[in-house]
Design a protein around this motif. Structure first.
Motif, PDB file in Angstrom:
ATOM      1  N   PHE A 153       8.806 112.522 104.346  1.00  0.00           N
ATOM      2  CA  PHE A 153       8.838 111.495 103.403  1.00  0.00           C
ATOM      3  C   PHE A 153       9.711 110.165 103.624  1.00  0.00           C
ATOM      4  CE2 PHE A 153      10.726 110.201  99.157  1.00  0.00           C
ATOM      5  CZ  PHE A 153       9.632 109.710  98.826  1.00  0.00           C
ATOM      6  N   LEU A 154       9.289 109.182 103.609  1.00  0.00           N
ATOM      7  CA  LEU A 154       9.801 108.093 103.907  1.00  0.00           C
ATOM      8  C   LEU A 154      10.736 107.298 103.273  1.00  0.00           C
ATOM      9  CD1 LEU A 154       6.988 106.047 105.687  1.00  0.00           C
ATOM     10  CD2 LEU A 154       8.300 107.715 106.552  1.00  0.00           C
ATOM     11  N   THR A 155      12.054 107.497 103.401  1.00  0.00           N
ATOM     12  CA  THR A 155      13.128 106.855 102.742  1.00  0.00           C
ATOM     13  C   THR A 155      13.945 106.001 103.663  1.00  0.00           C
ATOM     14  OG1 THR A 155      14.916 108.542 103.114  1.00  0.00           O
ATOM     15  CG2 THR A 155      13.386 108.785 101.371  1.00  0.00           C
TER      16      THR A 155
ATOM     17  N   LEU B 279      16.117 106.892 112.752  1.00  0.00           N
ATOM     18  CA  LEU B 279      15.066 107.049 113.937  1.00  0.00           C
ATOM     19  C   LEU B 279      15.494 105.891 114.811  1.00  0.00           C
ATOM     20  CD1 LEU B 279      11.946 107.490 112.028  1.00  0.00           C
ATOM     21  CD2 LEU B 279      13.150 109.050 112.855  1.00  0.00           C
ATOM     22  N   SER B 280      15.162 105.919 116.238  1.00  0.00           N
ATOM     23  CA  SER B 280      15.393 105.165 117.128  1.00  0.00           C
ATOM     24  C   SER B 280      14.255 104.107 117.042  1.00  0.00           C
ATOM     25  CB  SER B 280      15.456 105.960 118.294  1.00  0.00           C
ATOM     26  OG  SER B 280      13.924 106.246 118.679  1.00  0.00           O
ATOM     27  N   SER B 281      14.679 102.875 117.548  1.00  0.00           N
ATOM     28  CA  SER B 281      13.562 101.761 117.498  1.00  0.00           C
ATOM     29  C   SER B 281      12.178 102.325 117.992  1.00  0.00           C
ATOM     30  CB  SER B 281      14.076 100.741 118.425  1.00  0.00           C
ATOM     31  OG  SER B 281      15.106  99.969 117.586  1.00  0.00           O
ATOM     32  N   ALA B 282      12.258 103.332 118.984  1.00  0.00           N
ATOM     33  CA  ALA B 282      10.974 103.352 119.561  1.00  0.00           C
ATOM     34  C   ALA B 282      10.058 104.379 118.604  1.00  0.00           C
ATOM     35  CB  ALA B 282      11.141 104.321 121.213  1.00  0.00           C
ATOM     36  N   ASP B 283      10.739 105.347 118.050  1.00  0.00           N
ATOM     37  CA  ASP B 283      10.194 106.336 117.061  1.00  0.00           C
ATOM     38  C   ASP B 283       9.809 105.513 115.834  1.00  0.00           C
ATOM     39  OD1 ASP B 283      10.754 108.526 118.213  1.00  0.00           O
ATOM     40  OD2 ASP B 283      12.597 109.046 117.423  1.00  0.00           O
ATOM     41  N   LEU B 284      10.552 104.642 115.268  1.00  0.00           N
ATOM     42  CA  LEU B 284      10.059 103.442 114.250  1.00  0.00           C
ATOM     43  C   LEU B 284       8.757 102.900 114.737  1.00  0.00           C
ATOM     44  CD1 LEU B 284      13.210 101.714 113.083  1.00  0.00           C
ATOM     45  CD2 LEU B 284      11.999 103.238 111.749  1.00  0.00           C
ATOM     46  N   MET B 285       8.725 102.238 115.963  1.00  0.00           N
ATOM     47  CA  MET B 285       7.395 101.671 116.278  1.00  0.00           C
ATOM     48  C   MET B 285       6.258 102.772 116.344  1.00  0.00           C
ATOM     49  SD  MET B 285       8.321  98.639 116.742  1.00  0.00           S
ATOM     50  CE  MET B 285       6.695  97.863 117.556  1.00  0.00           C
TER      51      MET B 285
ATOM     52  N   TYR C   4       0.845 104.819 110.778  1.00  0.00           N
ATOM     53  CA  TYR C   4       0.455 104.124 109.518  1.00  0.00           C
ATOM     54  C   TYR C   4      -0.205 102.903 109.673  1.00  0.00           C
ATOM     55  CZ  TYR C   4       3.315 107.422 107.040  1.00  0.00           C
ATOM     56  OH  TYR C   4       3.819 108.539 106.481  1.00  0.00           O
ATOM     57  N   ASP C   5      -0.771 102.504 110.777  1.00  0.00           N
ATOM     58  CA  ASP C   5      -1.610 101.417 111.034  1.00  0.00           C
ATOM     59  C   ASP C   5      -0.822  99.957 110.784  1.00  0.00           C
ATOM     60  OD1 ASP C   5      -3.614 102.896 112.240  1.00  0.00           O
ATOM     61  OD2 ASP C   5      -4.313 103.272 109.837  1.00  0.00           O
ATOM     62  N   ILE C   6       0.394 100.095 111.042  1.00  0.00           N
ATOM     63  CA  ILE C   6       1.135  98.818 110.785  1.00  0.00           C
ATOM     64  C   ILE C   6       1.190  97.913 112.272  1.00  0.00           C
ATOM     65  CG2 ILE C   6       3.235  97.671 110.218  1.00  0.00           C
ATOM     66  CD1 ILE C   6       3.781 100.254 108.195  1.00  0.00           C
ATOM     67  N   ASP C   7       0.546  96.886 112.294  1.00  0.00           N
ATOM     68  CA  ASP C   7       0.467  96.038 113.613  1.00  0.00           C
ATOM     69  C   ASP C   7       1.742  95.242 113.532  1.00  0.00           C
ATOM     70  OD1 ASP C   7      -0.137  95.098 115.783  1.00  0.00           O
ATOM     71  OD2 ASP C   7      -1.550  93.682 115.030  1.00  0.00           O
ATOM     72  N   VAL C   8       2.652  95.567 114.271  1.00  0.00           N
ATOM     73  CA  VAL C   8       3.991  94.764 114.474  1.00  0.00           C
ATOM     74  C   VAL C   8       4.213  94.441 115.786  1.00  0.00           C
ATOM     75  CG1 VAL C   8       5.066  95.721 112.281  1.00  0.00           C
ATOM     76  CG2 VAL C   8       5.598  96.983 114.400  1.00  0.00           C
TER      77      VAL C   8
ATOM     78  N   ILE D  57       4.838 100.419 102.692  1.00  0.00           N
ATOM     79  CA  ILE D  57       3.578 101.220 102.867  1.00  0.00           C
ATOM     80  C   ILE D  57       3.629 102.608 102.084  1.00  0.00           C
ATOM     81  CG2 ILE D  57       2.096 102.558 104.594  1.00  0.00           C
ATOM     82  CD1 ILE D  57       1.379  99.865 104.542  1.00  0.00           C
ATOM     83  N   ALA D  58       4.931 103.204 102.198  1.00  0.00           N
ATOM     84  CA  ALA D  58       5.321 104.291 101.610  1.00  0.00           C
ATOM     85  C   ALA D  58       5.250 104.117 100.098  1.00  0.00           C
ATOM     86  CB  ALA D  58       6.790 104.971 102.001  1.00  0.00           C
TER      87      ALA D  58
END
Length: 222
Positions: free
Chosen positions: A5-7, A14-20, A26-30, A46-47
């Protein structure tokens, strides 16, 4: 990666790598060099959208289950009746009969069940100044009543009689105040010409009266 559950608190751990990686799930192109704060913001947005869609789905599902699975009983095993005004000319009466009273009535010989409609000049008046009866079947539970013009208060009693012609009252409605409508509408009859104001003419009143006669022809018969 396991989707939790995203809070904001969770995402901050999370690390930056895990965030990416999560953004990719979630198909977020960043861009790879985007500030982690903006990535967290995108994930939280998105959440929120997903949670909103899920809540709406739960509401729809709940309403669907309620409509399909809940069925109101035909009787609440209680003898009662009430009356409401549909409009100045018509009243709607509905009632129920308990199983105990119903069994008693079915054993009564030469049973006659009626609605006794009474009219009063005053709300506190005990004696009616006019009344009439409407024959109903034991299985009936509702009835429309045409209200004579000029009446002020009305009450309806559910009554029955048998061989000895003794009248018994099963239930009574509350006494309601009647609305004083247009007198011309109560005096209408087939072949009788009625004069309305220009505004009433524009409203299509003549067509309404014609339809009323076609659907409730018995109301005009003496």
């Amino acid at each position: 990666m396991e989707k939790k559950f995203l809070t904001r608190q969770y995402l901050e751990t999370l690390s930056s790598a895990d965030l990416m990686a999560l953004a990719d799930d979630y198909d977020i192109d960043v861009p790879a060099d985007l500030n982690r704060r903006f990535v967290i913001g995108e994930l939280l947005e998105i959440a929120e959208e997903l949670n909103s869609a899920k809540d709406n789905e739960m509401i729809i599902s709940s309403e669907s289950v309620t409509e399909d699975s809940v069925e109101l009983p035909k009787s609440y095993n209680e003898t009662f009746m009430d009356v409401v005004l549909r409009n100045p000319a018509w009243a709607f009466v509905y009632w129920d009969i308990s199983m105990e009273n119903l069994l008693k009535l079915k054993k009564t010989s030469s049973l006659s069940v009626m609605l006794h409609v009474s009219f009063f000049e005053d709300k506190e008046e005990m004696k009616s100044d006019d009344s009439f009866d409407i024959q109903v079947a034991l299985e009936d539970r509702q009835q429309y009543i045409l209200i004579p013009f000029g009446k002020k208060y009305m009450r309806v009693d559910l009554i029955y009689s048998s061989d000895n012609h003794r009248v018994n009252v099963l239930a009574s409605t509350r006494k309601i105040e009647l609305i004083h409508g247009c007198k011309a509408l109560f005096e209408c009859a087939p072949g009788k010409e009625l004069k309305f104001s220009p505004v009433m003419e524009l409203s299509g009143m003549n067509d309404l009266l014609r339809i009323h006669y076609e659907r409730h022809r018995q109301s005009f018969m003496e």
